[in-house]
Design a protein around this motif. Sequence first.
Motif, short mmCIF file in Angstrom:
data_model
loop_
_atom_site.label_atom_id
_atom_site.label_comp_id
_atom_site.label_asym_id
_atom_site.label_seq_id
_atom_site.Cartn_x
_atom_site.Cartn_y
_atom_site.Cartn_z
N GLN A 131 11.60 0.03 -5.98
CA GLN A 131 12.91 0.20 -5.33
C GLN A 131 13.97 -0.66 -6.01
OE1 GLN A 131 12.13 -0.70 -1.21
NE2 GLN A 131 11.26 1.33 -0.77
N GLU A 147 14.84 1.07 -9.15
CA GLU A 147 15.69 2.23 -8.87
C GLU A 147 17.13 1.78 -8.58
OE1 GLU A 147 16.54 6.16 -8.79
OE2 GLU A 147 14.59 5.26 -9.29
N LYS A 169 18.61 0.92 -11.82
CA LYS A 169 18.98 2.15 -12.53
C LYS A 169 20.31 2.70 -12.02
CE LYS A 169 17.46 6.96 -13.12
NZ LYS A 169 16.36 7.93 -12.89
#
Length: 705
Positions: free
Chosen positions: A235, A238, A241
Motif C-alpha cells: 500500500q 502504491e 506510485k
Amino acid sequence: MLRPEQMSRVSVTGSKRVIDDVIDAAYDHNSLHVSDYGNEYEGFTPGSSLEGAEEVNEKLVTVRSLESILDVEDADAGPRGVLEDEELEAELEDVRTRVNELDDRRNEIDDEIRELDEEIDRLSPFADLGIDLDLLRDYDTLEVVVGQADPDAVEAQLADAGGIDAFDVFAGDDAVAAFAKPADVADPGVLQDALVGVDITFLSVPEGEGSPESYLAELETEKAKLEEELEAVDQELEAAKTEAAGFLLRAEEQLTIEAQKKEAPLSFATTENAFVAEGWIPTDSYDGFAATVKEAVGDHAEIEEIERAEFTPDGDHHSESVGEAATDGGHEQPTEEPPVVQDNPKIATPFETLVQAVSRPKYTEFDPTLLVFLTFPAMFGFMIGDIGYGVGYLAIGYYFYSKFDTPGLKNVGAIGMWAGAFTVLFGIMFGFDVFGYHSYSLLGFEHWDASKGVSPAETSWAQAWLVITVLFGVLHLNVGYVLSFISNLKHHSFLETMYESGSWLLLINGLWAWVFSAHLYEAKPDLLFEAFNTALGISFTGLPETVGFLGLAAVVAGIVLLAIGEPAELPEVLSPLVNTISYTRITAVLLAKAGMAIAVNLLAFGAYMDHGHFKFIFTAENLAHAQEAGYEVVFAGMTTQGPVGIAAGLVVALIGHIVVLALGITAAGIQGVRLEYVEFFNKFYEGGGRRYVPFGYDRQYTAEE
C-alpha cells in the motif's frame, strides 16, 4: 504516392564552441536522420559524448528502475509540465530513497514468507498424522519411518519382511508412520530397507517437540502477520506510485532527451576544434532545417545540401550533387542508402502496416501501399460478400482502432473497417446477403440477378466469378509488370528493359489475349465466353482470331527476349499463366464461405428447393406449407420443432455464424495477403529499406518552457 519522400544528404560543419547549440537546434527541428561517421575523412575521428553524459545515463537507469519497481505505465502520467534540473535532482533522490527502502523491505518479507511456506509444507504431513514430533525419533530399540504412501501396502510389506519382530503403522490422510522393533540379529535401517518395494516418499522428521499441529498453527500465525506487513508495504508503494508516477515519466522523458543530445557527437566527425555532422533529411524540410540552425548559431556553422537522392532501382541510388562538402578537401563522398519516409495519402497509411509486414520499401523502388489499399479490401469484401459479416468486421475494426494507442493495432483496426465496408458493399451486390440469407425480397425486389453461385440453379454465376477473378489477376499482375518496366527503364537501356520486364508483359498479355480469342473456339471451355453474358449481359464469342494470332506472336516474342536476356528465367516461362490462375482462389473462398453460411442456416432454420434455389423455412408453418406444395425439403431445420427446437436453432445459428465470421478473417485475409505478397509484389518489389529515425523527440509528458 508510389515513391517515398525525396531525401537530401546534408552536412553541418562548425566550431566545437557551438556544438551544443547546433545539437539543440537540430534536435528541436526533429528532421535530421544522423549518419554514423565511418572514418571516411583524413584528419577526422569519431566524436565523444558531451560532458555530463555518464551522469545523465546513470540517472536515467535509476528512473527506469524505479518505474519498474512501481509498475508505472503511460496511463499514470499527470499533466505535462516543465521539469527544472534542480527539481529533478532533488525529487529523484527523495523518490529513490523512499522506493528502494520499501522495495528492500518487501523483498525481505517475501523471503521470510517463502521460508515459512517451505516449513509449513514440510510440517503439514506430520500435523496430519497427529503424533508429537519427539515421539517420531530418538529410540534405542525402535526404528521409525515417516513417509507418503499407501498404508495398506506398507503393512503388507512389513508383514512379509524378515528381521522385524513387531511393527505398527499409523496413517493420516497424507502421511504414514511405521514403528518397528528389529530382530536382535537385524542390521540398522532394517525398517527402511523393508519398504524398498513400496511406492513411498520418505520424510525427514523436523526438529522440535510436542504437537506438530500447535507448531503448524504458530507458523501460520507468523505467516499471517508477515502477509499483513507485506500488504502494508504494498500500500505504501502504491501510494508512492500515485505521488511519483507523473514525475518519473517526465523525468525519464527529459533525461532521455538529454542523453540523446549528449551522445549525438558519437556519430560526428571531429577534430580538436571542429565537427562535421552528416545525415539525411526530407528535401522539402531542408530550408527550414538550415534556417533553424542558422538562427541558433549564425555564421559559426555551415549547412550544405551535399546530394539529392533520385529514385533508381537495383539497390543503388543515383544522387544529384547539389553542393560541395567542406569535410574532406575534395575527397569522394561515401555512398549510403537514404532512409525511407513513405509518402502516402492519409487514407492509405494504415496499409503501410501490411507492406512493412514483408519489409519496408527501399528508397529506390515503388511503394505498393496505395495499390494494396486499392485492392486488398476489395478482394476481401468480394470473398465474403455479406452485409451481416461486414458489419461484424466493421465493429471489430472499430474496436481495435478506437481502443488501442499502438500504431500497428490502430492500423489493423482501420484495415478491418475498410475490409468490412467492402464486405457490406459486395453483400448488397449479391442480393442483400445477411448471414447467408438473401434479404432482397424483404426490400420489395421480386428477383435478384447477381448471386454467389452456390445454389444448383446459380452455378453459371460461380463459373462467371472464376473468369472475372482471372481477368482481375491479369490486370493486377500487369500493374506489377508495368512498375517493374518503369523502374528498369530508368536504370537500363530500352533493350535491357525489354529483356527483364517487357518479356513478361508480352507473355502474360499475349497468352490471355489468345485464351479469350476465337482461335480454336471449339476447343476452349464455354465458361470463358458465357461468363461475360452471365455477369455483364454481353454476348461474347471471343476476341477476333487475328488478336489470337497476335497474342501467340507476343508469347513467342516474350520467350525469345527471355532466352536472350534472362536465360536463367526460362523455366519460369509459364508463371504468368500459373500466377493468374492463382487468383481463382478468390472465387474458391467466396463459394466456401457462402456454403458454410448456408450450412449453418440449413441446420438451424431448414430449407427446401424451389427451382434449384435454396429457400429457408424458419417456422413450422412454413415447413407445412412447403410440404403441401410438394417442394423438396432438404432439411426440416431445428426452429420448426417447437420451443426447444427454436432455442437450440438460435444457439446453433449464433455459434455457427461466429465461426464463419472468424474463419472469414483467416481465409479471406490470408488469401488476399498471399495474392498481394506472392503474386503481385514479386513482380517489382524487394523491400529492405532503412527506417527514417530523425534526431529529435516528440514530447508526451514534458514541456520545453
